[in-house]
Design a protein around this motif. Structure first.
Motif, PDB file in Angstrom:
ATOM      1  N   UNK A  42       0.799  -1.271   0.137  1.00  0.00           N
ATOM      2  CA  UNK A  42      -0.439   0.220   0.150  1.00  0.00           C
ATOM      3  C   UNK A  42       0.536   1.019   0.488  1.00  0.00           C
ATOM      4  N   UNK A  43       1.461   1.697   0.664  1.00  0.00           N
ATOM      5  CA  UNK A  43       2.967   2.727   0.904  1.00  0.00           C
ATOM      6  C   UNK A  43       3.723   2.464  -0.132  1.00  0.00           C
ATOM      7  N   UNK A  44       4.278   1.289  -1.084  1.00  0.00           N
ATOM      8  CA  UNK A  44       5.370   1.178  -2.004  1.00  0.00           C
ATOM      9  C   UNK A  44       3.831   2.616  -3.197  1.00  0.00           C
ATOM     10  N   UNK A  45       2.579   2.094  -2.733  1.00  0.00           N
ATOM     11  CA  UNK A  45       2.161   2.979  -4.132  1.00  0.00           C
ATOM     12  C   UNK A  45       1.415   3.625  -3.972  1.00  0.00           C
ATOM     13  N   UNK A  46       1.515   4.062  -2.789  1.00  0.00           N
ATOM     14  CA  UNK A  46       1.003   5.920  -1.979  1.00  0.00           C
ATOM     15  C   UNK A  46       2.039   6.542  -2.506  1.00  0.00           C
ATOM     16  N   UNK A  47       3.033   6.102  -1.905  1.00  0.00           N
ATOM     17  CA  UNK A  47       4.906   7.322  -1.070  1.00  0.00           C
ATOM     18  C   UNK A  47       5.212   6.943  -2.290  1.00  0.00           C
ATOM     19  N   UNK A  48       4.681   6.084  -3.638  1.00  0.00           N
ATOM     20  CA  UNK A  48       6.244   6.135  -4.815  1.00  0.00           C
ATOM     21  C   UNK A  48       7.855   6.133  -4.271  1.00  0.00           C
ATOM     22  N   UNK A  49       8.210   5.391  -3.362  1.00  0.00           N
ATOM     23  CA  UNK A  49       9.053   5.424  -2.843  1.00  0.00           C
ATOM     24  C   UNK A  49      10.671   5.145  -4.053  1.00  0.00           C
ATOM     25  N   UNK A  50      11.655   5.898  -4.021  1.00  0.00           N
ATOM     26  CA  UNK A  50      12.830   5.254  -4.845  1.00  0.00           C
ATOM     27  C   UNK A  50      13.675   4.171  -4.770  1.00  0.00           C
ATOM     28  N   UNK A  51      13.696   3.673  -3.535  1.00  0.00           N
ATOM     29  CA  UNK A  51      13.413   2.340  -2.732  1.00  0.00           C
ATOM     30  C   UNK A  51      13.480   1.705  -1.881  1.00  0.00           C
ATOM     31  N   UNK A  52      13.688   0.820  -1.550  1.00  0.00           N
ATOM     32  CA  UNK A  52      12.574   0.340  -0.341  1.00  0.00           C
ATOM     33  C   UNK A  52      13.483  -1.072  -0.065  1.00  0.00           C
ATOM     34  N   UNK A  71       6.803  -5.735  -7.441  1.00  0.00           N
ATOM     35  CA  UNK A  71       7.454  -5.382  -8.730  1.00  0.00           C
ATOM     36  C   UNK A  71       6.226  -6.197  -9.524  1.00  0.00           C
ATOM     37  N   UNK A  72       5.551  -6.413  -9.445  1.00  0.00           N
ATOM     38  CA  UNK A  72       3.728  -6.476 -10.261  1.00  0.00           C
ATOM     39  C   UNK A  72       3.254  -5.519 -10.736  1.00  0.00           C
ATOM     40  N   UNK A  73       3.229  -4.342  -9.365  1.00  0.00           N
ATOM     41  CA  UNK A  73       2.419  -3.484  -9.610  1.00  0.00           C
ATOM     42  C   UNK A  73       2.936  -2.529  -9.265  1.00  0.00           C
ATOM     43  N   UNK A  74       3.987  -1.773  -9.374  1.00  0.00           N
ATOM     44  CA  UNK A  74       5.323  -1.077  -8.985  1.00  0.00           C
ATOM     45  C   UNK A  74       6.514  -1.669  -9.292  1.00  0.00           C
ATOM     46  N   UNK A  75       6.837  -1.562  -9.788  1.00  0.00           N
ATOM     47  CA  UNK A  75       8.288  -1.875  -9.682  1.00  0.00           C
ATOM     48  C   UNK A  75       9.140  -0.814  -9.566  1.00  0.00           C
ATOM     49  N   UNK A  76       9.498  -1.459  -7.732  1.00  0.00           N
ATOM     50  CA  UNK A  76      10.079  -0.689  -7.633  1.00  0.00           C
ATOM     51  C   UNK A  76      11.640  -1.085  -6.748  1.00  0.00           C
ATOM     52  N   UNK A  99      12.689 -10.609  -7.839  1.00  0.00           N
ATOM     53  CA  UNK A  99      12.560  -9.576  -7.983  1.00  0.00           C
ATOM     54  C   UNK A  99      13.948  -8.902  -7.289  1.00  0.00           C
ATOM     55  N   UNK A 100      14.042  -9.022  -5.770  1.00  0.00           N
ATOM     56  CA  UNK A 100      14.440  -7.932  -5.049  1.00  0.00           C
ATOM     57  C   UNK A 100      16.061  -7.649  -5.344  1.00  0.00           C
ATOM     58  N   UNK A 129      21.476   1.415  -5.332  1.00  0.00           N
ATOM     59  CA  UNK A 129      20.765   0.748  -6.281  1.00  0.00           C
ATOM     60  C   UNK A 129      19.429   1.173  -6.770  1.00  0.00           C
ATOM     61  N   UNK A 130      19.019   2.669  -5.675  1.00  0.00           N
ATOM     62  CA  UNK A 130      18.409   3.311  -6.764  1.00  0.00           C
ATOM     63  C   UNK A 130      17.971   3.962  -8.239  1.00  0.00           C
ATOM     64  N   UNK A 131      16.974   3.935  -8.478  1.00  0.00           N
ATOM     65  CA  UNK A 131      16.244   4.255  -9.903  1.00  0.00           C
ATOM     66  C   UNK A 131      17.469   5.159 -10.092  1.00  0.00           C
ATOM     67  N   UNK A 132      17.740   5.517 -11.680  1.00  0.00           N
ATOM     68  CA  UNK A 132      18.815   5.510 -11.917  1.00  0.00           C
ATOM     69  C   UNK A 132      18.408   7.229 -12.564  1.00  0.00           C
TER      70      UNK A 132
END
Length: 346
Positions: A42-52, A71-76, A99-100, A129-132
């Motif tokens: 839920x928080x990955x979708x709401x907060x859209x973090x760059x890394x978890x 990784x299915x819903x919002x790959x991070x 997918x980690x 590993x954060x998004x380039x």
């Protein structure tokens, strides 16, 4: 702009300790916390973090299930915290399959002590590993920039008869190795040496998993092994693996001055004395530049060096170092490596 981090752990103590470490670096910012896998999704979708950062054992939903759903819903990019046990190793390998991107050994003593060593490695891994795209916005340098291009011809032929294949990997390596080795036939005509940066408690479980998945044999290397065609030997974590004669392995503690245990450089370099120009060495996904100097030694004897193509790497630091040093005979996408191996070695 700082890199946004979501912390997932059912222990409030661990969450607080990890948060303190992360927020101590201005390049990172904790934007949220979750106490179980369902909340993490839920928080990955709401907060859209760059890394978890992700724990495994949690109520309601475990970390592996959460990784798979995220990784299915919002790959991070996800960094797993895993215990240094056999179960911890198996869980980590499952998480990487799900997918980690990478993992970090976790213990109460290490986290509660808030040690400088943990702080350094945690921050480095999260930034890498954060998004380039986020890294570039933040003015950060990561190892995810595609390496200089070099044509790779599937028809390229080599004059030598290969007697040994060596593969060096780090971050992203377990999944990449699985994708390569599971495509090789049981009668693959040479031994394969695998050097994967991994803790000692993990390599036995990793070798056993690969062995169960592959047509070739895979084993954790032991001191004194006589290497055989159709068998891959995985360097034990925390140790060094080198050749001391043709087809003979030595596993030892090694020099404390070496940054990596096992070291790709050391294993690569040890083959130059015994195999002439008949080695194929492949450097795949990983942080840093381990393998470059060993590849340089191999190249001096006219051995063949491949680098994994950057866009197919989780982190392309290691193969990019090979290409930038002008050591790569070919730059090969991950999906093409097994068939190219079979073609040129056979």
């Amino acid at each position: 702009m700082s890199i946004k981090v979501l912390i997932v752990d059912d222990s409030s103590f661990f969450r607080q300790q990890i948060k303190t470490i992360i927020n101590s670096d201005a390049r990172l910012r904790v934007v949220g916390e979750a106490a179980n896998g369902r909340e993490a999704i839920e928080k990955a979708e709401k907060l859209k973090p760059d890394v978890i950062t992700m724990d495994y054992e949690m109520p309601m939903m475990d970390g592996i299930t959460a990784v798979r759903e995220i990784m299915k819903q919002h790959p991070t990019p996800i960094l797993m915290f895993s215990s240094l046990t056999l179960q911890g190793a198996r869980v980590t390998l499952d998480a990487l399959d799900a997918g980690a991107v990478d993992f970090l050994p976790k213990s109460y003593e290490r986290v509660s002590g808030n040690t400088d060593s943990l702080k350094k490695v945690l921050i480095e891994k999260l930034i890498t590993i954060a998004k380039p795209s986020t890294a570039s916005r933040s003015g950060l340098t990561t190892s995810t920039t595609p390496p200089p291009s070099r044509p790779s011809s599937s028809a390229k032929k080599y004059p030598q008869r290969f007697e040994l294949v060596m593969i060096g990997t780090s971050t992203g390596g377990p999944v990449a190795l699985q994708k390569v080795l599971t495509q090789l036939p049981a009668n693959f005509p040479t031994p394969i040496l695998l050097i994967q940066h991994m803790p000692g408690s993990f390599t036995g479980a990793f070798a056993a998993r690969l062995d169960s998945q592959c047509q070739i044999n895979v084993k954790e290397a032991e001191d004194g092994d006589t290497i055989q065609p159709g068998t891959a030997y995985l360097a034990p974590g925390g140790m060094q693996m080198m050749l001391t004669a043709k087809n003979k392995l030595k596993v030892l503690e090694g020099d404390a001055r070496l940054n990596y245990k096992p070291s790709v450089d050391l294993t690569f370099g040890s083959a130059t004395k015994y195999y002439g120009k008949n080695v194929l060495a492949i450097v795949m996904t990983g942080m840093g530049a381990d393998g470059r100097e060993g590849a340089r030694l191999l190249k001096q004897s006219n051995n063949v060096i491949w680098a994994q193509e950057g866009s197919t790497c989780v982190i392309d630091g290691m193969p990019s170092a090979i290409v930038k040093a002008d050591l790569a005979d070919e730059v090969v996408p991950l999906q093409d490596i097994p068939q190219r191996m079979v073609t040129v070695v056979s």
